[in-house]
Design a protein around this motif. Structure first.
Motif, PDB file in Angstrom:
ATOM      1  N   VAL A   1       0.835  -1.181   0.000  1.00  0.00           N
ATOM      2  CA  VAL A   1       0.000   0.000   0.000  1.00  0.00           C
ATOM      3  C   VAL A   1       0.885   1.251   0.000  1.00  0.00           C
ATOM      4  O   VAL A   1       0.617   2.207  -0.729  1.00  0.00           O
ATOM      5  CB  VAL A   1      -0.982   0.009   1.197  1.00  0.00           C
ATOM      6  CG1 VAL A   1      -1.826   1.256   1.217  1.00  0.00           C
ATOM      7  CG2 VAL A   1      -1.871  -1.215   1.191  1.00  0.00           C
ATOM      8  N   LEU A   2       1.928   1.217   0.799  1.00  0.00           N
ATOM      9  CA  LEU A   2       2.852   2.353   0.840  1.00  0.00           C
ATOM     10  C   LEU A   2       3.472   2.600  -0.536  1.00  0.00           C
ATOM     11  O   LEU A   2       3.594   3.748  -0.972  1.00  0.00           O
ATOM     12  CB  LEU A   2       3.946   2.134   1.886  1.00  0.00           C
ATOM     13  CG  LEU A   2       5.025   3.218   1.972  1.00  0.00           C
ATOM     14  CD1 LEU A   2       4.403   4.574   2.295  1.00  0.00           C
ATOM     15  CD2 LEU A   2       6.072   2.830   3.013  1.00  0.00           C
ATOM     16  N   ALA A   3       3.845   1.536  -1.214  1.00  0.00           N
ATOM     17  CA  ALA A   3       4.434   1.680  -2.555  1.00  0.00           C
ATOM     18  C   ALA A   3       3.461   2.374  -3.509  1.00  0.00           C
ATOM     19  O   ALA A   3       3.875   3.190  -4.337  1.00  0.00           O
ATOM     20  CB  ALA A   3       4.838   0.320  -3.108  1.00  0.00           C
ATOM     21  N   CYS A   4       2.180   2.078  -3.385  1.00  0.00           N
ATOM     22  CA  CYS A   4       1.170   2.725  -4.237  1.00  0.00           C
ATOM     23  C   CYS A   4       1.122   4.222  -3.961  1.00  0.00           C
ATOM     24  O   CYS A   4       1.039   5.028  -4.900  1.00  0.00           O
ATOM     25  CB  CYS A   4      -0.205   2.109  -4.006  1.00  0.00           C
ATOM     26  SG  CYS A   4      -0.328   0.378  -4.497  1.00  0.00           S
ATOM     27  N   VAL A   5       1.167   4.602  -2.697  1.00  0.00           N
ATOM     28  CA  VAL A   5       1.150   6.026  -2.331  1.00  0.00           C
ATOM     29  C   VAL A   5       2.398   6.710  -2.898  1.00  0.00           C
ATOM     30  O   VAL A   5       2.312   7.773  -3.520  1.00  0.00           O
ATOM     31  CB  VAL A   5       1.082   6.210  -0.797  1.00  0.00           C
ATOM     32  CG1 VAL A   5       1.287   7.664  -0.414  1.00  0.00           C
ATOM     33  CG2 VAL A   5      -0.240   5.704  -0.259  1.00  0.00           C
ATOM     34  N   GLU A   6       3.537   6.094  -2.694  1.00  0.00           N
ATOM     35  CA  GLU A   6       4.790   6.695  -3.154  1.00  0.00           C
ATOM     36  C   GLU A   6       4.828   6.818  -4.674  1.00  0.00           C
ATOM     37  O   GLU A   6       5.274   7.833  -5.208  1.00  0.00           O
ATOM     38  CB  GLU A   6       5.982   5.881  -2.643  1.00  0.00           C
ATOM     39  CG  GLU A   6       6.160   6.013  -1.144  1.00  0.00           C
ATOM     40  CD  GLU A   6       7.198   5.059  -0.574  1.00  0.00           C
ATOM     41  OE1 GLU A   6       7.558   4.063  -1.247  1.00  0.00           O
ATOM     42  OE2 GLU A   6       7.653   5.319   0.556  1.00  0.00           O
ATOM     43  N   ARG A   7       4.356   5.803  -5.368  1.00  0.00           N
ATOM     44  CA  ARG A   7       4.360   5.850  -6.832  1.00  0.00           C
ATOM     45  C   ARG A   7       3.351   6.866  -7.354  1.00  0.00           C
ATOM     46  O   ARG A   7       3.595   7.526  -8.363  1.00  0.00           O
ATOM     47  CB  ARG A   7       4.113   4.464  -7.398  1.00  0.00           C
ATOM     48  CG  ARG A   7       5.337   3.579  -7.188  1.00  0.00           C
ATOM     49  CD  ARG A   7       5.162   2.211  -7.747  1.00  0.00           C
ATOM     50  NE  ARG A   7       6.388   1.460  -7.554  1.00  0.00           N
ATOM     51  CZ  ARG A   7       6.421   0.176  -7.247  1.00  0.00           C
ATOM     52  NH1 ARG A   7       5.300  -0.507  -7.139  1.00  0.00           N
ATOM     53  NH2 ARG A   7       7.565  -0.435  -7.076  1.00  0.00           N
ATOM     54  N   SER A   8       2.240   6.988  -6.666  1.00  0.00           N
ATOM     55  CA  SER A   8       1.264   8.011  -7.061  1.00  0.00           C
ATOM     56  C   SER A   8       1.875   9.400  -6.895  1.00  0.00           C
ATOM     57  O   SER A   8       1.767  10.249  -7.778  1.00  0.00           O
ATOM     58  CB  SER A   8      -0.007   7.883  -6.218  1.00  0.00           C
ATOM     59  OG  SER A   8      -0.905   8.905  -6.528  1.00  0.00           O
ATOM     60  N   GLU A   9       2.524   9.608  -5.765  1.00  0.00           N
ATOM     61  CA  GLU A   9       3.144  10.909  -5.499  1.00  0.00           C
ATOM     62  C   GLU A   9       4.251  11.232  -6.512  1.00  0.00           C
ATOM     63  O   GLU A   9       4.456  12.391  -6.864  1.00  0.00           O
ATOM     64  CB  GLU A   9       3.710  10.944  -4.077  1.00  0.00           C
ATOM     65  CG  GLU A   9       2.641  10.963  -3.015  1.00  0.00           C
ATOM     66  CD  GLU A   9       3.176  10.789  -1.613  1.00  0.00           C
ATOM     67  OE1 GLU A   9       2.398  11.004  -0.669  1.00  0.00           O
ATOM     68  OE2 GLU A   9       4.361  10.433  -1.429  1.00  0.00           O
ATOM     69  N   ALA A  10       4.946  10.203  -6.987  1.00  0.00           N
ATOM     70  CA  ALA A  10       6.039  10.400  -7.947  1.00  0.00           C
ATOM     71  C   ALA A  10       5.544  10.512  -9.389  1.00  0.00           C
ATOM     72  O   ALA A  10       6.319  10.899 -10.267  1.00  0.00           O
ATOM     73  CB  ALA A  10       7.039   9.246  -7.830  1.00  0.00           C
TER      74      ALA A  10
END
Length: 105
Positions: free
Chosen positions: A1-10
């Protein structure tokens, strides 16, 4: 889930941001392990992929709008990591109201 947030932000494009936004929501729903909720979100995901939905969302998609969504996602993730059900429900409801106010104004 964290990876999804980080990739969305990037993400640098609306399309990539939407892709990771959907992945974030799918991961949360999958984590609930509730078959009914999975089916329900499958229907929502189908609607999100429609051209009409994207057109509506593009209308409100600004850097400020995106930043607020990302802030809400981080708050929701923190509540889930803390296993704070009340906080997670509160943040999820705030998020849904925010999305609704943007899409249906």
């Amino acid at each position: 889930v964290l990876a999804c947030v980080e990739r969305s932000e990037a993400s640098r494009s609306f399309e990539h941001c939407e892709l990771w936004d959907e992945a974030f929501h799918n991961a949360i729903v999958a984590g609930a392990r509730n078959p009914l909720m999975l089916k329900w979100y499958e229907l929502i995901s189908t609607a999100r992929r429609q051209a009409r939905w994207a057109g509506i969302k593009r209308r409100v998609y600004t850097p400020e709008y995106r930043a607020e969504i990302e802030r809400q996602h981080r708050k929701l993730l923190a509540a889930l990591v803390e296993r704070d059900e009340d906080k997670a429900v509160k943040v999820a409801c705030e998020h849904l109201r925010f999305i609704q106010s943007g899409l249906f104004r």
